[in-house]
Motif scaffolding. Structure first.
Motif, PDB file in Angstrom:
ATOM      1  N   ILE B  27       0.593  14.622  -0.262  1.00 54.05           N
ATOM      2  CA  ILE B  27       1.797  13.705   0.237  1.00 54.05           C
ATOM      3  C   ILE B  27       1.569  13.233   1.912  1.00 54.05           C
ATOM      4  O   ILE B  27       1.429  14.388   2.443  1.00 54.05           O
ATOM      5  N   ASP B  28       1.661  12.239   2.044  1.00 56.15           N
ATOM      6  CA  ASP B  28       1.619  11.658   3.602  1.00 56.15           C
ATOM      7  C   ASP B  28       3.090  12.114   4.185  1.00 56.15           C
ATOM      8  O   ASP B  28       3.893  11.991   3.550  1.00 56.15           O
ATOM      9  N   GLU B  29       2.703  12.204   5.439  1.00 61.39           N
ATOM     10  CA  GLU B  29       3.850  12.497   6.511  1.00 61.39           C
ATOM     11  C   GLU B  29       4.747  11.221   6.402  1.00 61.39           C
ATOM     12  O   GLU B  29       4.430  10.104   6.353  1.00 61.39           O
ATOM     13  N   GLY B  30       6.292  11.727   6.821  1.00 63.80           N
ATOM     14  CA  GLY B  30       7.230  10.521   7.226  1.00 63.80           C
ATOM     15  C   GLY B  30       7.581   9.731   5.678  1.00 63.80           C
ATOM     16  O   GLY B  30       8.394   8.895   6.270  1.00 63.80           O
ATOM     17  N   GLN B  31       7.557   9.959   4.606  1.00 69.75           N
ATOM     18  CA  GLN B  31       7.869   9.170   3.357  1.00 69.75           C
ATOM     19  C   GLN B  31       8.846   9.911   2.798  1.00 69.75           C
ATOM     20  O   GLN B  31       9.066  11.250   2.857  1.00 69.75           O
ATOM     21  N   ILE B  32       9.620   9.424   1.915  1.00 65.05           N
ATOM     22  CA  ILE B  32      10.284  10.036   0.698  1.00 65.05           C
ATOM     23  C   ILE B  32       9.499   9.998  -0.553  1.00 65.05           C
ATOM     24  O   ILE B  32       9.141   8.925  -1.118  1.00 65.05           O
ATOM     25  N   PHE B  33       9.184  11.195  -0.830  1.00 63.93           N
ATOM     26  CA  PHE B  33       8.127  11.496  -1.769  1.00 63.93           C
ATOM     27  C   PHE B  33       8.779  11.937  -3.195  1.00 63.93           C
ATOM     28  O   PHE B  33       9.716  12.692  -3.259  1.00 63.93           O
ATOM     29  N   GLY B  34       9.109  11.174  -4.194  1.00 67.44           N
ATOM     30  CA  GLY B  34       9.787  11.530  -5.389  1.00 67.44           C
ATOM     31  C   GLY B  34       9.229  12.102  -6.617  1.00 67.44           C
ATOM     32  O   GLY B  34       7.926  11.553  -6.837  1.00 67.44           O
ATOM     33  N   LEU B  35       9.436  13.134  -7.050  1.00 66.98           N
ATOM     34  CA  LEU B  35       9.013  13.432  -8.197  1.00 66.98           C
ATOM     35  C   LEU B  35       9.760  13.399  -9.742  1.00 66.98           C
ATOM     36  O   LEU B  35      10.787  13.915  -9.502  1.00 66.98           O
ATOM     37  N   LEU B  36       9.462  12.516 -10.425  1.00 61.10           N
ATOM     38  CA  LEU B  36      10.042  12.186 -11.570  1.00 61.10           C
ATOM     39  C   LEU B  36       9.720  12.781 -12.807  1.00 61.10           C
ATOM     40  O   LEU B  36       8.454  12.811 -13.015  1.00 61.10           O
ATOM     41  N   GLY B  37      10.741  13.190 -13.432  1.00 61.99           N
ATOM     42  CA  GLY B  37      10.341  13.636 -14.825  1.00 61.99           C
ATOM     43  C   GLY B  37      11.357  14.247 -15.401  1.00 61.99           C
ATOM     44  O   GLY B  37      12.419  14.638 -14.847  1.00 61.99           O
ATOM     45  N   PRO B  38      11.439  14.473 -16.893  1.00 63.67           N
ATOM     46  CA  PRO B  38      12.542  14.922 -17.429  1.00 63.67           C
ATOM     47  C   PRO B  38      12.767  16.309 -17.238  1.00 63.67           C
ATOM     48  O   PRO B  38      11.797  17.214 -16.685  1.00 63.67           O
ATOM     49  N   ASN B  39      13.938  17.008 -17.587  1.00 60.24           N
ATOM     50  CA  ASN B  39      14.126  18.626 -17.521  1.00 60.24           C
ATOM     51  C   ASN B  39      12.863  19.255 -18.114  1.00 60.24           C
ATOM     52  O   ASN B  39      12.671  18.813 -19.189  1.00 60.24           O
ATOM     53  N   GLU B 197      16.896   5.566 -11.430  1.00 63.99           N
ATOM     54  CA  GLU B 197      17.445   4.660 -10.672  1.00 63.99           C
ATOM     55  C   GLU B 197      17.548   5.387  -9.092  1.00 63.99           C
ATOM     56  O   GLU B 197      17.348   4.832  -7.958  1.00 63.99           O
ATOM     57  N   GLU B 198      17.687   6.714  -9.057  1.00 68.01           N
ATOM     58  CA  GLU B 198      17.738   7.673  -7.695  1.00 68.01           C
ATOM     59  C   GLU B 198      16.235   7.424  -7.072  1.00 68.01           C
ATOM     60  O   GLU B 198      16.243   7.005  -5.875  1.00 68.01           O
ATOM     61  N   LEU B 199      15.304   7.556  -7.711  1.00 62.70           N
ATOM     62  CA  LEU B 199      14.239   7.353  -7.297  1.00 62.70           C
ATOM     63  C   LEU B 199      13.437   5.919  -6.821  1.00 62.70           C
ATOM     64  O   LEU B 199      13.047   5.756  -5.731  1.00 62.70           O
ATOM     65  N   ASP B 200      13.923   5.140  -7.765  1.00 67.44           N
ATOM     66  CA  ASP B 200      13.934   3.746  -7.634  1.00 67.44           C
ATOM     67  C   ASP B 200      14.458   3.289  -6.281  1.00 67.44           C
ATOM     68  O   ASP B 200      13.988   2.568  -5.390  1.00 67.44           O
ATOM     69  N   GLU B 201      15.585   3.675  -6.008  1.00 67.53           N
ATOM     70  CA  GLU B 201      16.344   3.474  -4.661  1.00 67.53           C
ATOM     71  C   GLU B 201      15.760   3.994  -3.668  1.00 67.53           C
ATOM     72  O   GLU B 201      15.644   3.339  -2.604  1.00 67.53           O
ATOM     73  N   LEU B 202      15.505   5.382  -3.449  1.00 67.10           N
ATOM     74  CA  LEU B 202      15.080   6.251  -2.354  1.00 67.10           C
ATOM     75  C   LEU B 202      13.685   6.423  -2.056  1.00 67.10           C
ATOM     76  O   LEU B 202      13.159   6.298  -1.056  1.00 67.10           O
ATOM     77  N   ALA B 203      12.887   6.453  -3.001  1.00 67.62           N
ATOM     78  CA  ALA B 203      11.399   6.981  -2.939  1.00 67.62           C
ATOM     79  C   ALA B 203      10.519   5.807  -2.423  1.00 67.62           C
ATOM     80  O   ALA B 203      10.714   4.917  -2.933  1.00 67.62           O
ATOM     81  N   ASP B 204       9.518   6.378  -1.402  1.00 70.00           N
ATOM     82  CA  ASP B 204       8.734   5.394  -0.896  1.00 70.00           C
ATOM     83  C   ASP B 204       7.447   5.252  -2.049  1.00 70.00           C
ATOM     84  O   ASP B 204       6.552   4.534  -2.215  1.00 70.00           O
ATOM     85  N   THR B 205       7.027   6.742  -2.673  1.00 70.97           N
ATOM     86  CA  THR B 205       6.114   7.063  -3.468  1.00 70.97           C
ATOM     87  C   THR B 205       6.713   7.961  -4.472  1.00 70.97           C
ATOM     88  O   THR B 205       7.291   8.941  -4.378  1.00 70.97           O
ATOM     89  N   ILE B 206       6.073   7.617  -5.653  1.00 73.60           N
ATOM     90  CA  ILE B 206       6.622   8.440  -7.013  1.00 73.60           C
ATOM     91  C   ILE B 206       5.413   8.846  -7.638  1.00 73.60           C
ATOM     92  O   ILE B 206       4.692   8.288  -7.807  1.00 73.60           O
TER      93      ILE B 206
END
Lengths: 272, 330
Positions: B27-39, B197-206
């Motif tokens: 994971i690179d510095e300075g980004q919003i990195f999202g981990l997406l997945g079901p519970n 939608e949360e990660l779509d809105e916020l994350a730079d990388t998923i």
């Protein structure tokens, strides 16, 4: 130990910010001394005319039951208040605050030791109120042979060590526990045996001999007897000093062992 | 510059459940990195390992260059964590909680007071600073949790399901606060969520996680565009029109859903739509309705895991797995 002070301040703040918890904690020892201490009037058990001598013989030299039992009440107050150190760890786990502590750069053992130290503070405050109440009530606590600074230090050291011992035992029990019912089950199981298989409420001469023999190994007895010796006897003889030293040494050794156990267990085992 | 690096990071809980399976992340510095997945996908277990709350069974990782196994205390000093559950003491005031947390990091009193006030202001809690946290609403408590994770000015902020249990309106507000934090403090944020939608809105990388493994990583846009195309949905007047539409030369595919609906897949609506209109006019096709469906993260998720994320939420197996994992973590 990092995290010790802020966590300790939190405990004390939560104590005085909850007026019910604070005042009930203060009232509890008063009921002990006023009701339990007065419930047993030993002068009624000995023939008239020689009541003072008879009572004092049964009560290890104490002129009345309150003077005898105050040491036991101080010790069992430490036992009952020490329980909260354990239950508070479970509360923190259930309410989520423990997670915050675990993700912070503090020593895990600080979490446990602040519970123990806060318990000791609560117990010492209760002890002061208890002794003051025992002095005020009719037929109450009598320092028939005086009470000096050394005696006071023995009382404080005994209460501090027995409070540490019970708080740390219940904290160790609670380190991985998630259910409040479980700890209360254990408390109910061991409270009464600890109290009655000791010299806290009764002297050895009043007990069945088998129970009296068991009670001598109970730390509740060591604390109660150490406090009782200085309250009842005032200045001690050399042989009494030796016995007192043994009681305090026993409490000290247990305190050290439990300190080590708490450090190891909390650093390794505490979980959210 | 890389700020988080994991090498075959694995966690197997007692009972044999492999929650995280040989995870390799960079994971690179300075980004919003999202981990997406079901519970039950392993997101929270990954976060718990990276934040040193639990030890990996095997593998290793570094956060800001610090080893999570051998230097856990040092890792905790440079990270901020906002766990899934609430952690602030409800018997203390908002500001008291923040000052207590600040003391865990040995921040001097004057400085921690300055930071606490600034952070409370950032999330609009200044007027509630002296109220007991027990009186806060759910959204206010989440905001306080967010800034509690920032009091030590961390290099990396971990947000584990930051909006779980919040209503839609409060969730949107939370997103604004997270964006504000990112903008003002310019830190790396690791965000887990099962809300697409949360990660779509916020994350730079998923990274999409499932069964403890990363299935795919990319920007939301690249993941969606990798699905090759947008869909134009037309309401038509029967088969004759459908047959004409099938001849549209730039269509990737044309699917007749029923007598009155056709789905036309094109590379990009933005570039193909004018040509498509001309084609319809030239062929005398007069659609009754028209709508456009762009690829969503839900479709991306389905592409890589074989199921929709919403379907995987309520499945009995996943629920059982989730309960078991909670038990094992305890």
């Amino acid at each position: 130990m990092s995290g010790l002070m802020p966590l300790f301040q939190r405990e004390i703040k939560k104590w005085y910010k909850d007026p019910i918890f604070f005042f009930v904690g203060m009232l509890q020892p008063l009921f002990w001394i006023a009701l339990f201490g007065s419930a047993l009037d030993f002068s009624k058990f000995v023939p008239s005319g020689q009541s003072t001598f008879g009572v004092s013989q049964i009560l290890d030299g104490a002129p009345n039951y309150i003077t005898f039992v105050i040491a036991g009440v101080l010790t069992t107050t430490a036992l009952f208040t020490g329980i909260f150190a354990g239950t508070n760890i479970i509360w923190d786990r259930r309410l989520g605050t423990l997670s915050r502590f675990l993700i912070s750069p503090i020593r895990r053992s600080s979490i446990v030791f602040t519970k123990i130290f806060a318990s000791i503070v609560r117990i010492l405050v209760q002890a002061v109120i208890l002794i003051a109440a025992a002095l005020i009530i009719p037929n109450g606590l009598v320092f028939q042979n005086g009470f000096n600074v050394f005696d006071a230090l023995v009382v404080i050291a005994s209460i501090t060590m027995i409070a540490f011992i019970f708080s740390s035992i219940f904290s160790l029990i609670a380190i991985r526990m998630t259910k409040m019912n479980s700890i209360f089950g254990i408390i109910n199981l061991i409270n009464l045996p600890l109290m009655f298989a000791s010299y806290a409420m009764f002297s050895k001469s009043m007990m069945a001999s088998w129970l009296g023999n068991i009670a001598q190994y109970n730390p509740v007895s060591w604390s109660a007897q150490a406090i009782r010796m200085v309250i009842v006897n005032g200045s001690l003889t050399a042989s009494q000093m030796g016995t007192l030293g043994l009681y305090l040494l026993g409490l000290f050794v247990l305190t050290v062992i439990l300190t080590i156990a708490c450090i190891i267990a909390s650093e390794k085992e505490i979980r959210e | 510059m890389e700020i988080i690096h994991t090498e075959n990071l694995t966690k197997v809980y007692k009972g044999g459940l492999k929650a995280v399976d040989n995870l390799n992340l960079s994971i690179d510095e300075g980004q919003i990195f999202g981990l997406l997945g079901p519970n039950g996908a392993g997101k929270t277990t990954t976060i718990k390992m990276l934040t040193t709350q639990i030890k990996p069974t095997s593998g290793n990782a570094t956060v800001a260059g610090i080893n999570i196994i051998t230097e856990s205390l040092a890792v905790r000093k440079v990270i901020g964590v906002v766990p899934q559950d609430l952690t602030m003491d409800e018997d203390l005031r908002g500001i008291e909680n923040l000052l207590m947390v600040a003391r865990f990091y040995d921040i001097p009193r004057g400085e921690s007071l300055r930071r606490a006030k600034e952070l409370l202001d950032l999330v609009d809690l200044t007027e509630f600073a002296n109220k007991n946290v027990g009186t806060y609403s759910g959204g206010m408590r989440k905001r306080l949790e967010l800034v509690a994770g920032l009091i030590n000015e961390p290099k990396v902020l971990f947000l584990d399901e930051p909006t779980i249990g919040l209503d839609v309106q409060t969730r949107t507000r939370m997103w604004e606060y997270i964006r504000e934090v990112k903008k003002k403090l310019n830190i790396t944020i690791i965000l887990t969520s099962h809300y697409l939608e949360e990660l779509d809105e916020l994350a730079d990388t998923i990274s999409i996680m499932d069964y403890g493994k990363v299935k795919v990583t990319g920007t939301p846009e690249s993941l969606k565009s990798a699905l090759n195309g947008d869909i134009i949905i037309l309401g038509i007047n029967g088969n004759e029109e459908a047959e004409k539409i099938k001849k549209f030369p730039d269509a990737i595919s044309v699917q007749l859903v029923d007598e009155k609906t056709v789905r036309v897949k094109v590379a990009s609506v933005d570039s193909e739509l004018p040509g498509f209109f001309e084609f319809l006019l030239a062929n005398g096709v007069k659609p009754q309705t028209m709508s456009v469906e762009r690829p969503s993260l839900d479709q991306v998720f389905m592409e890589y895991t074989g199921r929709r994320i919403r379907d995987s939420e309520g499945g009995e197996d996943v629920m059982k797995q989730r309960i078991n994992m909670r038990r094992m973590r305890a």
